[in-house]
Design a protein around this motif. Structure first.
Motif, PDB file in Angstrom:
ATOM      1  N   ILE A  45       0.841  -1.205   0.000  1.00 46.06           N
ATOM      2  CA  ILE A  45       0.000   0.000   0.000  1.00 46.06           C
ATOM      3  C   ILE A  45       0.872   1.250   0.000  1.00 46.06           C
ATOM      4  O   ILE A  45       0.614   2.198  -0.745  1.00 46.06           O
ATOM      5  CB  ILE A  45      -0.992  -0.022   1.176  1.00 46.06           C
ATOM      6  CG1 ILE A  45      -2.033  -1.127   0.943  1.00 46.06           C
ATOM      7  CG2 ILE A  45      -1.673   1.339   1.357  1.00 46.06           C
ATOM      8  CD1 ILE A  45      -2.953  -1.398   2.114  1.00 46.06           C
ATOM      9  N   ALA A  46       1.922   1.250   0.809  1.00 50.76           N
ATOM     10  CA  ALA A  46       2.833   2.398   0.856  1.00 50.76           C
ATOM     11  C   ALA A  46       3.445   2.670  -0.522  1.00 50.76           C
ATOM     12  O   ALA A  46       3.652   3.830  -0.895  1.00 50.76           O
ATOM     13  CB  ALA A  46       3.926   2.168   1.889  1.00 50.76           C
ATOM     14  N   ALA A  47       3.699   1.630  -1.296  1.00 51.54           N
ATOM     15  CA  ALA A  47       4.280   1.795  -2.627  1.00 51.54           C
ATOM     16  C   ALA A  47       3.312   2.465  -3.600  1.00 51.54           C
ATOM     17  O   ALA A  47       3.742   3.104  -4.563  1.00 51.54           O
ATOM     18  CB  ALA A  47       4.713   0.434  -3.183  1.00 51.54           C
ATOM     19  N   GLU A  48       2.028   2.354  -3.358  1.00 49.04           N
ATOM     20  CA  GLU A  48       1.007   2.967  -4.228  1.00 49.04           C
ATOM     21  C   GLU A  48       0.670   4.402  -3.812  1.00 49.04           C
ATOM     22  O   GLU A  48       0.129   5.164  -4.604  1.00 49.04           O
ATOM     23  CB  GLU A  48      -0.283   2.139  -4.221  1.00 49.04           C
ATOM     24  CG  GLU A  48      -0.140   0.735  -4.752  1.00 49.04           C
ATOM     25  CD  GLU A  48       0.136   0.662  -6.247  1.00 49.04           C
ATOM     26  OE1 GLU A  48      -0.034   1.677  -6.960  1.00 49.04           O
ATOM     27  OE2 GLU A  48       0.518  -0.422  -6.715  1.00 49.04           O
ATOM     28  N   ALA A  49       0.959   4.762  -2.556  1.00 50.62           N
ATOM     29  CA  ALA A  49       0.536   6.048  -1.994  1.00 50.62           C
ATOM     30  C   ALA A  49       1.663   7.074  -2.031  1.00 50.62           C
ATOM     31  O   ALA A  49       2.819   6.739  -1.789  1.00 50.62           O
ATOM     32  CB  ALA A  49       0.085   5.850  -0.551  1.00 50.62           C
ATOM     33  N   GLU A  50       1.283   8.322  -2.296  1.00 46.59           N
ATOM     34  CA  GLU A  50       2.268   9.412  -2.209  1.00 46.59           C
ATOM     35  C   GLU A  50       2.721   9.573  -0.764  1.00 46.59           C
ATOM     36  O   GLU A  50       3.907   9.654  -0.470  1.00 46.59           O
ATOM     37  CB  GLU A  50       1.645  10.710  -2.724  1.00 46.59           C
ATOM     38  CG  GLU A  50       2.582  11.882  -2.704  1.00 46.59           C
ATOM     39  CD  GLU A  50       1.955  13.128  -3.297  1.00 46.59           C
ATOM     40  OE1 GLU A  50       2.241  14.217  -2.766  1.00 46.59           O
ATOM     41  OE2 GLU A  50       1.189  13.017  -4.271  1.00 46.59           O
ATOM     42  N   THR A  51       1.753   9.653   0.155  1.00 48.70           N
ATOM     43  CA  THR A  51       2.016   9.747   1.585  1.00 48.70           C
ATOM     44  C   THR A  51       1.035   8.830   2.292  1.00 48.70           C
ATOM     45  O   THR A  51      -0.173   8.915   2.040  1.00 48.70           O
ATOM     46  CB  THR A  51       1.813  11.190   2.096  1.00 48.70           C
ATOM     47  OG1 THR A  51       2.688  12.063   1.369  1.00 48.70           O
ATOM     48  CG2 THR A  51       2.082  11.301   3.577  1.00 48.70           C
ATOM     49  N   LEU A  52       1.529   7.970   3.156  1.00 45.94           N
ATOM     50  CA  LEU A  52       0.680   7.044   3.899  1.00 45.94           C
ATOM     51  C   LEU A  52       0.796   7.330   5.388  1.00 45.94           C
ATOM     52  O   LEU A  52       1.899   7.376   5.933  1.00 45.94           O
ATOM     53  CB  LEU A  52       1.085   5.595   3.615  1.00 45.94           C
ATOM     54  CG  LEU A  52       0.348   4.508   4.396  1.00 45.94           C
ATOM     55  CD1 LEU A  52      -1.147   4.500   4.077  1.00 45.94           C
ATOM     56  CD2 LEU A  52       0.967   3.137   4.108  1.00 45.94           C
ATOM     57  N   VAL A  53      -0.358   7.535   6.028  1.00 42.53           N
ATOM     58  CA  VAL A  53      -0.440   7.660   7.482  1.00 42.53           C
ATOM     59  C   VAL A  53      -1.251   6.463   7.948  1.00 42.53           C
ATOM     60  O   VAL A  53      -2.359   6.236   7.441  1.00 42.53           O
ATOM     61  CB  VAL A  53      -1.129   8.975   7.902  1.00 42.53           C
ATOM     62  CG1 VAL A  53      -1.313   9.022   9.408  1.00 42.53           C
ATOM     63  CG2 VAL A  53      -0.344  10.178   7.404  1.00 42.53           C
ATOM     64  N   ALA A  54      -0.718   5.699   8.892  1.00 42.49           N
ATOM     65  CA  ALA A  54      -1.387   4.463   9.282  1.00 42.49           C
ATOM     66  C   ALA A  54      -1.256   4.206  10.772  1.00 42.49           C
ATOM     67  O   ALA A  54      -0.310   4.664  11.415  1.00 42.49           O
ATOM     68  CB  ALA A  54      -0.790   3.292   8.509  1.00 42.49           C
ATOM     69  N   VAL A  55      -2.219   3.452  11.288  1.00 43.81           N
ATOM     70  CA  VAL A  55      -2.196   2.993  12.666  1.00 43.81           C
ATOM     71  C   VAL A  55      -2.306   1.472  12.684  1.00 43.81           C
ATOM     72  O   VAL A  55      -2.740   0.858  11.712  1.00 43.81           O
ATOM     73  CB  VAL A  55      -3.329   3.616  13.513  1.00 43.81           C
ATOM     74  CG1 VAL A  55      -3.158   5.127  13.611  1.00 43.81           C
ATOM     75  CG2 VAL A  55      -4.704   3.254  12.966  1.00 43.81           C
ATOM     76  N   GLN A  56      -1.941   0.905  13.799  1.00 44.67           N
ATOM     77  CA  GLN A  56      -2.054  -0.542  13.942  1.00 44.67           C
ATOM     78  C   GLN A  56      -3.482  -0.938  14.266  1.00 44.67           C
ATOM     79  O   GLN A  56      -4.220  -0.189  14.905  1.00 44.67           O
ATOM     80  CB  GLN A  56      -1.117  -1.048  15.040  1.00 44.67           C
ATOM     81  CG  GLN A  56      -1.402  -0.441  16.401  1.00 44.67           C
ATOM     82  CD  GLN A  56      -0.442  -0.932  17.459  1.00 44.67           C
ATOM     83  OE1 GLN A  56      -0.797  -1.781  18.259  1.00 44.67           O
ATOM     84  NE2 GLN A  56       0.758  -0.382  17.466  1.00 44.67           N
ATOM     85  N   GLY A  57      -3.852  -2.106  13.775  1.00 45.94           N
ATOM     86  CA  GLY A  57      -5.148  -2.676  14.113  1.00 45.94           C
ATOM     87  C   GLY A  57      -4.974  -3.777  15.131  1.00 45.94           C
ATOM     88  O   GLY A  57      -3.917  -3.904  15.753  1.00 45.94           O
TER      89      GLY A  57
END
Length: 167
Positions: A45-57
């Motif tokens: 997903i990070a490779a497809e996104a310009e900027t990725l903000v994520a949290v753990q599930g």
């Protein structure tokens, strides 16, 4: 545009298709509200996104859990978004978290149920799950700044609009 996804529940790829994939590729910022499951899915997903903000599930492997925070904030177009997975948050807890973080918008996943609600006070966006919807419709959210307000739309991966709210 801000794209919001959650609950991928993958093992080795991003599982993005259709409008969801386009939104991730075109967004200024992509927010993922947890449950990638593996580091490979996160990286895809990070490779497809310009900027990725994520949290753990609550379903991340240990190495991925160590890389991701449980709470994140995003400043976007003069609005503050707070992001959590949601498995540890009641509606009241989400409202308190929004107040604590001075957030205009709360983003939470976990339930797989796509929803836009103002019952908390601030807008709650649950993008549902585009890849593992369970008993709900597959979905993601897109946020657009119209200049005078935010337009938030829930879409199915095939582009069908589920619901929309302006705030």
């Amino acid at each position: 545009m801000l794209a919001i996804i959650s609950d991928t529940h993958g093992t080795d790829d991003h599982r993005l298709t259709g409008r969801t994939l386009d939104a991730v590729r075109e967004a200024e910022v992509v927010v993922h509200a947890g449950d990638f499951t593996t580091e490979q899915v996160y990286e895809a997903i990070a490779a497809e996104a310009e900027t990725l903000v994520a949290v753990q599930g609550n379903n991340e492997t240990a190495p991925l859990r160590e890389r991701l925070p449980s709470v994140a904030t995003v400043e976007w177009h003069d609005r503050r978004f707070v992001v959590v997975h949601g498995h540890e948050h009641s509606e009241t807890a989400l409202s308190l978290l929004a107040r604590q973080e001075a957030a205009d918008v709360v983003i939470a996943g976990h339930s797989h149920r796509p929803e836009l609600s103002t019952s908390l006070g601030p807008l709650l966006i649950n993008p549902g799950s585009y890849a593992d919807p369970r008993r709900y419709r597959p979905a993601h959210a897109e946020v657009v700044d119209t200049g005078s307000e935010l337009r938030v739309t829930l879409y199915e991966p095939d582009g069908t609009t589920i619901t929309e709210v302006c705030q």
